[in-house]
Write an enzyme that holds these catalytic residues in place. Structure first.
Site, PDB file in Angstrom:
ATOM      1  N   PRO A 128       0.835  -1.205   0.000  1.00 55.38           N
ATOM      2  CA  PRO A 128       0.000   0.000   0.000  1.00 55.38           C
ATOM      3  C   PRO A 128       0.871   1.257   0.000  1.00 55.38           C
ATOM      4  O   PRO A 128       1.827   1.365   0.762  1.00 55.38           O
ATOM      5  CB  PRO A 128      -0.794  -0.129   1.300  1.00 55.38           C
ATOM      6  CG  PRO A 128      -0.806  -1.596   1.594  1.00 55.38           C
ATOM      7  CD  PRO A 128       0.518  -2.105   1.112  1.00 55.38           C
ATOM      8  N   GLU A 129       0.548   2.193  -0.885  1.00 55.50           N
ATOM      9  CA  GLU A 129       1.281   3.441  -0.985  1.00 55.50           C
ATOM     10  C   GLU A 129       0.393   4.578  -0.514  1.00 55.50           C
ATOM     11  O   GLU A 129      -0.697   4.344   0.011  1.00 55.50           O
ATOM     12  CB  GLU A 129       1.764   3.612  -2.428  1.00 55.50           C
ATOM     13  CG  GLU A 129       2.676   2.464  -2.864  1.00 55.50           C
ATOM     14  CD  GLU A 129       3.141   2.556  -4.311  1.00 55.50           C
ATOM     15  OE1 GLU A 129       2.915   3.603  -4.957  1.00 55.50           O
ATOM     16  OE2 GLU A 129       3.735   1.574  -4.802  1.00 55.50           O
TER      17      GLU A 129
ATOM     18  N   ARG B 149       1.371 -11.029   5.801  1.00 56.90           N
ATOM     19  CA  ARG B 149       2.821 -11.111   5.877  1.00 56.90           C
ATOM     20  C   ARG B 149       3.391 -10.527   7.172  1.00 56.90           C
ATOM     21  O   ARG B 149       4.573 -10.642   7.444  1.00 56.90           O
ATOM     22  CB  ARG B 149       3.445 -10.423   4.656  1.00 56.90           C
ATOM     23  CG  ARG B 149       3.014 -11.079   3.347  1.00 56.90           C
ATOM     24  CD  ARG B 149       3.632 -10.425   2.137  1.00 56.90           C
ATOM     25  NE  ARG B 149       5.077 -10.651   2.080  1.00 56.90           N
ATOM     26  CZ  ARG B 149       5.852 -10.205   1.097  1.00 56.90           C
ATOM     27  NH1 ARG B 149       5.315  -9.490   0.116  1.00 56.90           N
ATOM     28  NH2 ARG B 149       7.136 -10.445   1.094  1.00 56.90           N
TER      29      ARG B 149
ATOM     30  N   ARG C 227      21.383  14.817  -4.866  1.00 56.45           N
ATOM     31  CA  ARG C 227      21.347  13.358  -4.921  1.00 56.45           C
ATOM     32  C   ARG C 227      21.945  12.847  -6.229  1.00 56.45           C
ATOM     33  O   ARG C 227      21.557  13.290  -7.297  1.00 56.45           O
ATOM     34  CB  ARG C 227      19.912  12.851  -4.784  1.00 56.45           C
ATOM     35  CG  ARG C 227      19.229  13.304  -3.510  1.00 56.45           C
ATOM     36  CD  ARG C 227      19.937  12.789  -2.275  1.00 56.45           C
ATOM     37  NE  ARG C 227      19.354  13.299  -1.067  1.00 56.45           N
ATOM     38  CZ  ARG C 227      18.323  12.734  -0.432  1.00 56.45           C
ATOM     39  NH1 ARG C 227      17.805  11.615  -0.913  1.00 56.45           N
ATOM     40  NH2 ARG C 227      17.836  13.277   0.653  1.00 56.45           N
TER      41      ARG C 227
END
Length: 271
Positions: free
Chosen positions: A2-3, A107, A151
């Site tokens: 799930p995001e 899980r 980055r």
């Protein structure tokens, strides 16, 4: 996994219904990722004031303390006046005066953690490293570009890290990069200001569309009302390897980045 859209869809599906409820009983199943942090009986009598979200965490505000909920890899919440008896994968239940809140997590990478305040060491450890919320005013395109310039990793990995902008997980990072025309392997510090601005707009657009469609249901996700999401049916590149691009008809390619599958169009997305 799930995001952000799935977590926000979950929040919206039960936040108003549980607000004001008093906790009557708490049941724990098999251990989750982290311990609850208090005796289950210690939550009895507490009243739910609100349900907020920070990144992929649901923050249940009680009249004394907070519950931090994370859905992990395969978790989902249900909230209803009555539910069937708990199954083997139902590991947290909070019975309230307005219904039963249940975490189903096959899980067991999810978590429910009680903290006395959001300034508590455990809460800060989980929340302090999170980036800005992409659907709030603090997500500024110029600041976003400045952060990318620091980055050297690939832009897809930088988005997944969540410390610049939070909640843009694997599905939505692939989709936003497609919409912005940026190859997932492009180094973040090599993205120009105009391209970063396009990516900023794409992230917001993709997440807003995902919310409107109830998130994505690939295997287990459903809202707290049991509704599936349909964004995956609208995906431009995600999980479409070998299929024609919806824009140029070039076959979609896939690769592995950080043990996650990445999907992109080699023509529409440039390095």
């Amino acid at each position: 996994m799930p995001e952000l859209p799935e977590v926000e869809v979950t929040r919206r599906s039960f936040a108003d219904r549980i607000a004001g409820a008093s906790v009557e009983r708490v049941r724990l199943g098999k251990p989750l990722r982290w311990p609850l942090g208090c005796a289950p009986d210690g939550l009895v009598g507490r009243r739910v004031q609100a349900v907020q979200r920070r990144g992929k965490y649901l923050l249940v505000q009680l009249d004394a303390g907070w519950l931090l909920l994370h859905l992990g890899m395969s978790g989902s919440l249900q909230f209803a006046a009555a539910l069937p008896p708990p199954g083997a994968h139902d590991h947290f239940e909070m019975h309230t005066s307005r219904g039963l809140l249940r975490l189903h997590d096959p899980r067991r990478f999810g978590a429910v953690v009680h903290v006395p305040s959001l300034d508590d060491t455990r809460a800060r450890k989980l929340l302090d490293g999170l980036g800005v919320e992409p659907l709030e005013a603090g997500f500024d395109p110029l600041a976003f570009h400045r952060s990318l310039q620091m980055r050297r990793a690939s832009i897809k990995q930088v988005l997944l890290a969540g410390d610049i902008v939070v909640g843009v997980g694997n599905i939505y990072a692939s989709e936003a990069l497609f919409l912005a025309g940026i190859r997932p392997t492009t180094r973040a510090d090599r993205i120009s200001r105009p391209r970063a601005a396009r990516l900023h707009r794409a992230i917001v657009d993709v997440l807003q569309r995902a919310l409107a469609l109830g998130g994505s249901t690939l295997r287990d996700f459903s809202s707290a009302e049991g509704q599936s999401g349909y964004f995956q049916l609208d995906a431009m590149v995600y999980d479409r390897a070998g299929q024609p691009c919806r824009v140029c008809a070039t076959p979609i390619r896939s690769l592995r980045q950080g043990q996650r599958s990445t999907y992109y169009c080699p023509l529409c997305q440039r390095p």
